[in-house]
Design a protein around this motif. Structure first.
Motif: not given
Length: 388
Positions: A285-309
């Motif tokens: 869902p994060l990828l689909e939201a990003a691909a659609a240009g939808l603003p993302i608010v994602a809770r910081s966790i180690p995996a997502l931090d490592s992806l640059g969010l």
């Protein structure tokens, strides 16, 4: 002499949910290989993205040279026994150069069965994509987490390469003693969002209602924002009845399971995608939201931090403040982070990285790179290998 196309056998305990979507994209990104599939239909817990051919972006028969359903039912133990038996039978029939195991259960079965029946100088290379290590869970007691980590460590020596979807996952694999590469997840789904001159305040979350996606965290975030009839909340998915009831009681619409097309339509109609998971790998869902240009608010966790969010959104208060900013302005406070995330997770990036990973497994790329490169600045499309 005609060169034979290398065969890859993909094995998963559950061809459903995000794992199924990830496998589909892996296969579509590497058409230069002949792909086969061993799976258990109906073994997954959720039905949002099932393995039914009509629910995937391409038919099984068009995607895989051959596939086999090891059968559902029989409980976890019986199902894994059936998966192992089917794998024993498929190995000589398919004669793969690579066996690519997906998910912790298939990873345990495959790395137990294959060394017992097919390990030799000419046997298949064993690749493993955890799609999030089980010991990352936050809803289990410490003893259970130690058991999960111990099981991974016990079969680590039978893994030729871990194909990881985040630098965090690669670091964990390295700690287990497994050579690791980072290959970005991706999606080819593109949903056009209408021009939204006015932000109506539509917040959407996608996934299974349960401990992983952490509906309690979402409820805390919602309680921190001032009530407004103009702001609507929707959770696209279903799951834990207690969680569904709690969400509805707080004014969040729970849609139940929906097809991938319907999920993308919900994303297209929203103003912001809210992701509150307590543990993850690299969720679709994060990828689909990003691909659609939808603003993302994602809770910081180690995996997502490592992806640059955004690494500063670790608390409900921080997430609520960022959500308020997006609902007011239509943009995240640090838009470049989301733009970079989207740019790193394209089909082209995945195709290049995965082709290199498979070539590494086949012995055609000699040089490893330092572990530090898992988090180095720059594109995740580069193959990043760490050797024991």
């Amino acid at each position: 002499m005609r060169r034979e196309t290398p065969r890859i056998l993909h094995v998963t305990e559950s061809m459903s949910g995000g794992t199924a979507a990830a496998i589909v994209e892996f296969v579509r990104s590497t058409p230069q290989f002949e792909h086969h599939l061993l799976f258990r239909r109906g073994a997954g817990r959720g039905r949002a993205r099932t393995a039914a051919p009509g629910d995937l972006p391409i038919r099984f028969e068009d995607l895989f040279a051959g596939s086999r359903d090891a059968g559902g039912g029989g409980g976890l133990g019986g199902g894994l026994v059936r998966l192992g038996r089917a794998l024993r039978e498929m190995l000589p029939a398919v004669a793969p150069r690579i066996v690519h195991l997906h998910g912790g259960r298939a990873g345990l079965v495959g790395r137990t069965v294959i060394p017992a029946v097919a390990r030799s100088a000419t046997g298949p290379a064993i690749l493993y994509t955890p799609h999030c290590f089980g010991f990352e869970r936050t809803d289990l007691p410490a003893a259970a987490l130690r058991l999960l980590r111990g099981a991974e460590r016990a079969v680590a020596a039978s893994t030729d390469l871990a194909v990881c979807v985040s630098p965090r996952e690669a670091d964990l694999a390295t700690e287990l003693g497994i050579p690791a590469v980072v290959v970005p997840n991706t999606t080819r789904a593109r949903t056009a969002r209408p021009d939204r001159a006015r932000h109506t305040g539509s917040v959407v979350t996608v996934g299974r209602v349960g401990a992983q996606k952490d509906f309690d965290f979402l409820l805390r975030v919602k309680a921190l924002l001032p009530a407004s009839p103009e702001v609507t909340w929707a959770w696209v998915g279903g799951g834990d009845p207690r969680g569904e009831a709690a969400l509805r009681a707080a004014g969040v619409r729970v849609t139940g399971w929906r097809s991938p097309t319907e999920v993308r339509n919900h994303l297209a109609g929203a103003d912001v995608y809210l992701h509150t998971a307590a543990w993850e790998s690299c969720p679709l869902p994060l990828l689909e939201a990003a691909a659609a240009g939808l603003p993302i608010v994602a809770r910081s966790i180690p995996a997502l931090d490592s992806l640059g969010l955004d690494p500063d959104l670790g608390t409900a208060e921080a997430v609520a403040a960022e959500l308020a900013t997006v609902l007011t302005t239509g943009r995240p406070s640090r838009p470049r982070l989301q733009e970079t995330f989207a740019a790193r997770h394209t089909p082209q990036a995945q195709a290049a990285a995965l082709a290199d990973a498979y070539a590494t497994a086949l012995g055609t790329i000699p040089a490893p790179v330092p572990r530090a490169s898992h988090h180095a600045a720059g594109s995740l499309t580069e193959v990043e290998v760490t050797r024991r």
